[in-house]
Design an enzyme around this catalytic site. Sequence first.
Site, PDB file in Angstrom:
ATOM      1  N   PHE A   1      -3.648  15.229  -1.778  1.00 51.95           N
ATOM      2  CA  PHE A   1      -3.214  14.006  -1.091  1.00 51.95           C
ATOM      3  C   PHE A   1      -1.855  13.495  -1.588  1.00 51.95           C
ATOM      4  CE2 PHE A   1      -3.419   9.391  -0.096  1.00 51.95           C
ATOM      5  CZ  PHE A   1      -3.502   9.495   1.276  1.00 51.95           C
TER       6      PHE A   1
ATOM      7  N   TYR B   1      -9.550   4.603  -3.683  1.00 49.57           N
ATOM      8  CA  TYR B   1      -9.358   3.283  -3.077  1.00 49.57           C
ATOM      9  C   TYR B   1      -9.623   2.153  -4.064  1.00 49.57           C
ATOM     10  CZ  TYR B   1      -8.733   5.539   1.423  1.00 49.57           C
ATOM     11  OH  TYR B   1      -8.247   6.309   2.443  1.00 49.57           O
TER      12      TYR B   1
ATOM     13  N   ARG C   1      -8.510  -3.728  10.287  1.00 50.25           N
ATOM     14  CA  ARG C   1      -7.061  -3.602  10.076  1.00 50.25           C
ATOM     15  C   ARG C   1      -6.576  -2.264  10.622  1.00 50.25           C
ATOM     16  NH1 ARG C   1      -3.431  -1.621   6.183  1.00 50.25           N
ATOM     17  NH2 ARG C   1      -1.530  -2.847   5.986  1.00 50.25           N
TER      18      ARG C   1
ATOM     19  N   HIS D   1      -0.244   3.404   4.657  1.00 49.73           N
ATOM     20  CA  HIS D   1      -0.811   2.358   5.526  1.00 49.73           C
ATOM     21  C   HIS D   1      -0.280   0.971   5.160  1.00 49.73           C
ATOM     22  CE1 HIS D   1      -3.898   5.055   7.349  1.00 49.73           C
ATOM     23  NE2 HIS D   1      -3.809   5.675   6.195  1.00 49.73           N
TER      24      HIS D   1
ATOM     25  N   ARG E   1      -3.081  -2.938  -6.679  1.00 49.35           N
ATOM     26  CA  ARG E   1      -2.478  -3.807  -5.676  1.00 49.35           C
ATOM     27  C   ARG E   1      -2.823  -5.270  -5.899  1.00 49.35           C
ATOM     28  NH1 ARG E   1      -2.985  -4.547  -0.402  1.00 49.35           N
ATOM     29  NH2 ARG E   1      -5.221  -4.244  -0.377  1.00 49.35           N
TER      30      ARG E   1
ATOM     31  N   ARG F   1       0.852  -1.194   0.000  1.00 45.21           N
ATOM     32  CA  ARG F   1       0.000   0.000   0.000  1.00 45.21           C
ATOM     33  C   ARG F   1       0.884   1.239   0.000  1.00 45.21           C
ATOM     34  NH1 ARG F   1      -2.461  -4.024   2.956  1.00 45.21           N
ATOM     35  NH2 ARG F   1      -4.745  -4.119   3.063  1.00 45.21           N
TER      36      ARG F   1
ATOM     37  N   ASN G   1      -9.288   6.731  10.889  1.00 49.45           N
ATOM     38  CA  ASN G   1      -7.997   6.874  11.562  1.00 49.45           C
ATOM     39  C   ASN G   1      -8.233   7.007  13.061  1.00 49.45           C
ATOM     40  OD1 ASN G   1      -6.255   6.803   9.336  1.00 49.45           O
ATOM     41  ND2 ASN G   1      -6.335   9.016   9.027  1.00 49.45           N
TER      42      ASN G   1
HETATM   43 FE1  HDD Z   1      -6.559   6.754   2.850  1.00 49.49          FE
HETATM   44  C1  HDD Z   1      -5.398   3.596   2.693  1.00 49.49           C
HETATM   45  C2  HDD Z   1      -7.584   6.223   6.089  1.00 49.49           C
HETATM   46  C3  HDD Z   1      -7.473  10.055   3.091  1.00 49.49           C
HETATM   47  C4  HDD Z   1      -5.966   7.167  -0.444  1.00 49.49           C
HETATM   48  N1  HDD Z   1      -6.477   5.218   4.148  1.00 49.49           N
HETATM   49  C5  HDD Z   1      -5.969   3.977   3.886  1.00 49.49           C
HETATM   50  C6  HDD Z   1      -6.115   3.141   5.039  1.00 49.49           C
HETATM   51  C7  HDD Z   1      -6.730   3.889   5.992  1.00 49.49           C
HETATM   52  C8  HDD Z   1      -6.963   5.197   5.427  1.00 49.49           C
HETATM   53  C9  HDD Z   1      -7.099   3.443   7.395  1.00 49.49           C
HETATM   54  C10 HDD Z   1      -5.649   1.709   5.150  1.00 49.49           C
HETATM   55  C11 HDD Z   1      -6.733   0.739   4.822  1.00 49.49           C
HETATM   56  C12 HDD Z   1      -6.233  -0.672   5.020  1.00 49.49           C
HETATM   57  O1  HDD Z   1      -6.013  -1.039   6.183  1.00 49.49           O
HETATM   58  O2  HDD Z   1      -6.073  -1.357   4.026  1.00 49.49           O
HETATM   59  N2  HDD Z   1      -7.290   7.931   4.318  1.00 49.49           N
HETATM   60  C13 HDD Z   1      -7.740   7.503   5.543  1.00 49.49           C
HETATM   61  C14 HDD Z   1      -8.432   8.583   6.203  1.00 49.49           C
HETATM   62  C15 HDD Z   1      -8.385   9.656   5.366  1.00 49.49           C
HETATM   63  C16 HDD Z   1      -7.681   9.243   4.177  1.00 49.49           C
HETATM   64  C17 HDD Z   1      -9.084   8.487   7.560  1.00 49.49           C
HETATM   65  C18 HDD Z   1      -8.957  11.027   5.539  1.00 49.49           C
HETATM   66  C19 HDD Z   1     -10.005  11.281   6.204  1.00 49.49           C
HETATM   67  N3  HDD Z   1      -6.658   8.334   1.572  1.00 49.49           N
HETATM   68  C20 HDD Z   1      -7.104   9.596   1.853  1.00 49.49           C
HETATM   69  C21 HDD Z   1      -7.161  10.381   0.640  1.00 49.49           C
HETATM   70  C22 HDD Z   1      -6.751   9.552  -0.378  1.00 49.49           C
HETATM   71  C23 HDD Z   1      -6.436   8.279   0.233  1.00 49.49           C
HETATM   72  C24 HDD Z   1      -7.600  11.819   0.547  1.00 49.49           C
HETATM   73  C25 HDD Z   1      -6.619   9.830  -1.846  1.00 49.49           C
HETATM   74  C26 HDD Z   1      -7.241  10.759  -2.501  1.00 49.49           C
HETATM   75  N4  HDD Z   1      -5.722   5.607   1.402  1.00 49.49           N
HETATM   76  C27 HDD Z   1      -5.627   5.972   0.097  1.00 49.49           C
HETATM   77  C28 HDD Z   1      -5.103   4.868  -0.782  1.00 49.49           C
HETATM   78  C29 HDD Z   1      -4.938   3.702   0.236  1.00 49.49           C
HETATM   79  C30 HDD Z   1      -5.354   4.333   1.551  1.00 49.49           C
HETATM   80  C31 HDD Z   1      -3.919   5.205  -1.594  1.00 49.49           C
HETATM   81  C32 HDD Z   1      -3.594   3.009   0.285  1.00 49.49           C
HETATM   82  C33 HDD Z   1      -3.874   1.544   0.362  1.00 49.49           C
HETATM   83  C34 HDD Z   1      -5.303   1.424   0.176  1.00 49.49           C
HETATM   84  O3  HDD Z   1      -5.853   2.652  -0.032  1.00 49.49           O
HETATM   85  O4  HDD Z   1      -5.953   0.394   0.181  1.00 49.49           O
HETATM   86  O5  HDD Z   1      -6.023   4.574  -1.772  1.00 49.49           O
END
Ligand code: HDD
Length: 708
Positions: free
Chosen positions: A178, A379, A129, A92, A386, A89, A165
């Site tokens: 982001f 996501y 998770r 995270h 992924r 990822r 979070n």
């Molecule tokens: Fe995110 C993963 C939480 C904003 C793009 N995010 C990810 C995970 C968590 C969060 C807990 C891990 C999930 C897992 O355990 O697989 N993210 C947040 C929170 C946000 C936040 C609470 C704001 C309120 N995230 C955010 C934004 C973007 C992303 C604004 C893109 C525009 N986040 C991702 C991602 C991830 C991710 C790149 C990386 C791995 C995944 O999604 O599965 O898409």
Amino acid sequence: MASRKSVPPATNRQRKLAAGPGSGLGTGQGGETHQVAGPGQALLTSNQGVVLADNQNSLHGGDRGPTLLEDFLLREKITHFDHERIPERIVHARGSAAHGYFECLRDCSDWTKASFLSKPRKRTPVFTRFSTVAGGAGSVDTPRDVRGFAVKFYTDEGNFDLVGNNIPVFFIQDAMKFPDLVHSVKMEPDRAFPQAASAHDTFWDFISLMPESLHMIMWAMSDRAIPRSLRMIDGFGVHTFRLVNAAGQWRFVKFHWRAALGVESTTWDEAVKIAGADPDYHRRDLWESIERGDFPVWELGFQVFDQATADRLPFDVLDPTKVIPEELVPIEIVGRMVLDRNPDNFFAETEQVAFCPSHLVPGFDFSNDPLLQGRLFSYLDTQLKRLGTPNFHQLPINAPKCPFHNLQRDAQMQMMVPKGRVNYEPSSLDPSSPRESPQRGFNSLALSETGPKARLRPESFADHYSQARLFFRSMTPPEQYHMISALGFELGKVETPAVRERVVAHLLLIDDALARGVMDKLGLPPGSITPATPARPPQNLPPSPALSQVASRSGSLKGRHLALLVAEGADAQTVETVKTALEKARARVSVIADKISGVTLSDGTLLPADGALAGSPSCLFGAVVVLGSEDGIAPWLTHPAALDFLRDAWRHLKAIGLDDAGQQLAQAAGIGSDDAVVALADRRSVARYLKAAGQGKFFAREGQPGTD
Ligand code: HDD
């Protein structure tokens, strides 16, 4: 003659797999049979089901000759191995997870038609998770960082993912930023360091130029970002979502997970030492607690409010950098989550689980929060990258547990074998072909949205300082002091003076004492920095005491991990009394001795040890007790590991229980005395120790010699 080894006995895991169909060893539809050697023993096969005669040696041309290309078994094994890793990822990456259930505690049908919230005691399976954000999959568990808190509810109406979070706000207001945020916090691109740390120039450069991040920075510099245990963090959905009831009425909602054990943190020095002593500290703690039957529990709370309430608030509920203080909109508990089963396989479950905030069920809807809207795209896109296929929903960990049927077909790694001619709709050839249901299906709320197309930041998002101030001023003095220390530490790692100064210019707008404290740490004379110019001047909002994590403390020892450091010849009766009292208070007690083989007590009995002193520093435990005898403690009085055990326990503000020998060690270690250092003489003093240990950190010690 080349050696051959016989097939080793099957492991428990293999036995479990062999026990029934659907085990994952190459099943298709409708279960499978394994080739078996005898009861409970599967035979080792290739991926094509061919039984292996020799899993030790490749196929050689001659005794010492070359390995043959013909060796399809070697090639299959190595090829599979070469492809084992999938992209980690982007954020995270480091995570730990568990199975469990959500139990509804309140009929929420006034608010939402979601069936999993409709009946008290109704249970829904979940997979949760936890993660750090910045580090790679192999990074340590205890950096200063936000913790991810993602829950997949396998409801009877489809999967609902709550991807939150342990901090209720976010760094940025618009998904457009982001990638910039993440690039800035991850290791710097030319040098590939620092790993899993925000204390470097690029992160603080970005922050100093993005004042909307300051409220989140206050949280990230607070004790919440160095949790003691994943079992002791709260969770937040961050964004405002909507609840929709059966009559089509909607209300806004914010989601809150509350740890039943309360929120507990380490000190910074402790977090750093844990990183060396046990890089897997949080993962191990979660795993071991569940294995022991000490299941972590969270309550789920809703803040529900209507548009009129939202309009009255002095900030915009669509702005993800703002909280709604619970003093303004109370949190109502709607259910609880219990994590009661560890994953069977880390990769298949924890790594392959795919969360998407777009996974909603009827009864919920999104809001126009621009960060949330961007996440709805990101996501799904990242899971495709992924996991490599739009069929990732068929992986067991991602598949809904309710029936699912549609006419989506094919694509890589299709695991299902759909039958029949009809893979389109409308159709008349197959009456059983799946159909839509306007009544039961997901309906987006029919809200009217109009306005000129524009790339913009709403005026109502312009106040970046008031809630940062609200947070700082809602903390207790020790918590404020920790934030100042954290900012001093992080900015002390920043090499570019202009970046440090720009951050301080913002802090001056948040709170004078905060800014002065940080300036002092950085060696900046008072008055040397001009405050930043705010887009909108900060207001003094009433403090919200509920934001302080001190308020969440349970005072109980339940679920805490304590160390009993025992030297040779310790009084058997005292050991028994203390250990029993701690265990009765439902603490987990680990006996630490000089040697892992155990320690001989005064009555000649051998007390088995759970850890050897050399590998069990006190930073790994929530509180400590030292027991011994005059002769037994003597070698420890000059032993660095024993002296550091107590010096660190003191420095890390822990409750310390000591018998006479323990007091000798305390004297040699040069630690002081206070209400949380308890001489264990009788049952009453043991009770006093239990109380002190139940309080968690003894903040009154801070500032004494030997503390930070
Ligand atoms: Fe995110 C993963 C939480 C904003 C793009 N995010 C990810 C995970 C968590 C969060 C807990 C891990 C999930 C897992 O355990 O697989 N993210 C947040 C929170 C946000 C936040 C609470 C704001 C309120 N995230 C955010 C934004 C973007 C992303 C604004 C893109 C525009 N986040 C991702 C991602 C991830 C991710 C790149 C990386 C791995 C995944 O999604 O599965 O898409």
